[in-house]
Design an enzyme around this catalytic site. Structure first.
Site, mmCIF file in Angstrom:
data_model
loop_
_atom_site.group_PDB
_atom_site.id
_atom_site.type_symbol
_atom_site.label_atom_id
_atom_site.label_comp_id
_atom_site.label_asym_id
_atom_site.label_seq_id
_atom_site.Cartn_x
_atom_site.Cartn_y
_atom_site.Cartn_z
ATOM 1 N N SER A 69 10.791 -22.843 8.786
ATOM 2 C CA SER A 69 11.257 -22.854 7.402
ATOM 3 C C SER A 69 10.607 -21.695 6.636
ATOM 4 O O SER A 69 10.815 -20.540 7.012
ATOM 5 C CB SER A 69 10.977 -24.224 6.778
ATOM 6 O OG SER A 69 11.705 -24.409 5.599
ATOM 7 N N ASP A 132 21.672 -28.731 8.609
ATOM 8 C CA ASP A 132 20.401 -28.589 7.895
ATOM 9 C C ASP A 132 20.650 -28.842 6.405
ATOM 10 O O ASP A 132 21.413 -28.120 5.775
ATOM 11 C CB ASP A 132 19.837 -27.178 8.118
ATOM 12 C CG ASP A 132 18.410 -27.021 7.616
ATOM 13 O OD1 ASP A 132 18.062 -27.617 6.577
ATOM 14 O OD2 ASP A 132 17.647 -26.284 8.255
ATOM 15 N N HIS A 159 16.881 -30.313 9.584
ATOM 16 C CA HIS A 159 15.874 -29.289 9.295
ATOM 17 C C HIS A 159 14.765 -29.286 10.356
ATOM 18 O O HIS A 159 13.628 -28.958 10.086
ATOM 19 C CB HIS A 159 15.304 -29.477 7.885
ATOM 20 C CG HIS A 159 14.592 -28.273 7.366
ATOM 21 N ND1 HIS A 159 15.171 -27.023 7.291
ATOM 22 C CD2 HIS A 159 13.328 -28.118 6.903
ATOM 23 C CE1 HIS A 159 14.294 -26.162 6.797
ATOM 24 N NE2 HIS A 159 13.177 -26.791 6.568
#
Length: 178
Positions: A69, A132, A159
């Site tokens: 991320s 996601d 995610h």
């Protein structure tokens, strides 16, 4: 050769998600893994994270960064100024996504130098998921296009919050054991 994990923002750390699984699997291959707490882990500001990677964790040409991320964003910005062996980007994006915390991070206040990011490493592996909830798939596809990554797109990973990630391990193992 060493692998450094870079967590996402919001307080993520080395014991979250699939980091422990990946660490254990890589260590079975006798690969040094650094899974450290990062400073400023709520905002993940570039002014803290990039120097931490360089000065404290000693990321170098013999390092693979595994960024998750906002950690993927930190890996890309690091590669703009420093050589790496390679990187793995999980849930990568290239804009601030309209989020105030992303704007505060400092990563998005200038254009990306995609050519330098590519040139400063041997390869980039990328994982993205259509479902996601945080990163629109167009963001990941844009990064793939700019960096010519080894691209793995899933339809069901969200995610990437699971406890194991064998696809990442296999892709990374194939790059490290050539």
């Amino acid at each position: 050769m060493k692998v450094i994990f870079i967590p996402g923002n919001g307080g993520g750390g080395p014991t979250d998600n699939w980091f422990p699984y990946l660490k254990k699997e890589l260590e079975k291959l006798k690969i040094e893994v650094i899974a450290s707490e990062f400073p400023d882990n709520q905002l993940a500001r570039e002014s803290y994270w990039v120097p931490f990677l360089k000065n404290k964790l000693k990321a170098s040409e013999q390092t693979v960064l595994v960024g998750y991320s906002s950690g993927a964003i930190a890996a890309m910005r690091f590669a703009e100024t420093s050589r790496l062996f390679g990187s793995v980007l999980v849930g990568a994006y290239h804009t601030d996504l309209g989020l105030s915390t992303e704007k505060q991070s400092g990563y998005f206040n200038r254009p990306w130098d995609w050519e330098v990011i590519k040139r400063n490493q041997n390869w980039v592996i990328q994982f993205a998921s259509i479902d996601d909830p945080l990163i629109p798939i167009e963001e990941a596809r844009f990064v793939h296009d700019k960096l010519n990554t080894e691209y793995h797109e899933s339809t069901y990973q969200g995610h990437f919050g699971g406890r194991i990630f064998p696809e990442l391990f296999d892709a990374l193992k194939n790059k490290l054991l050539v």
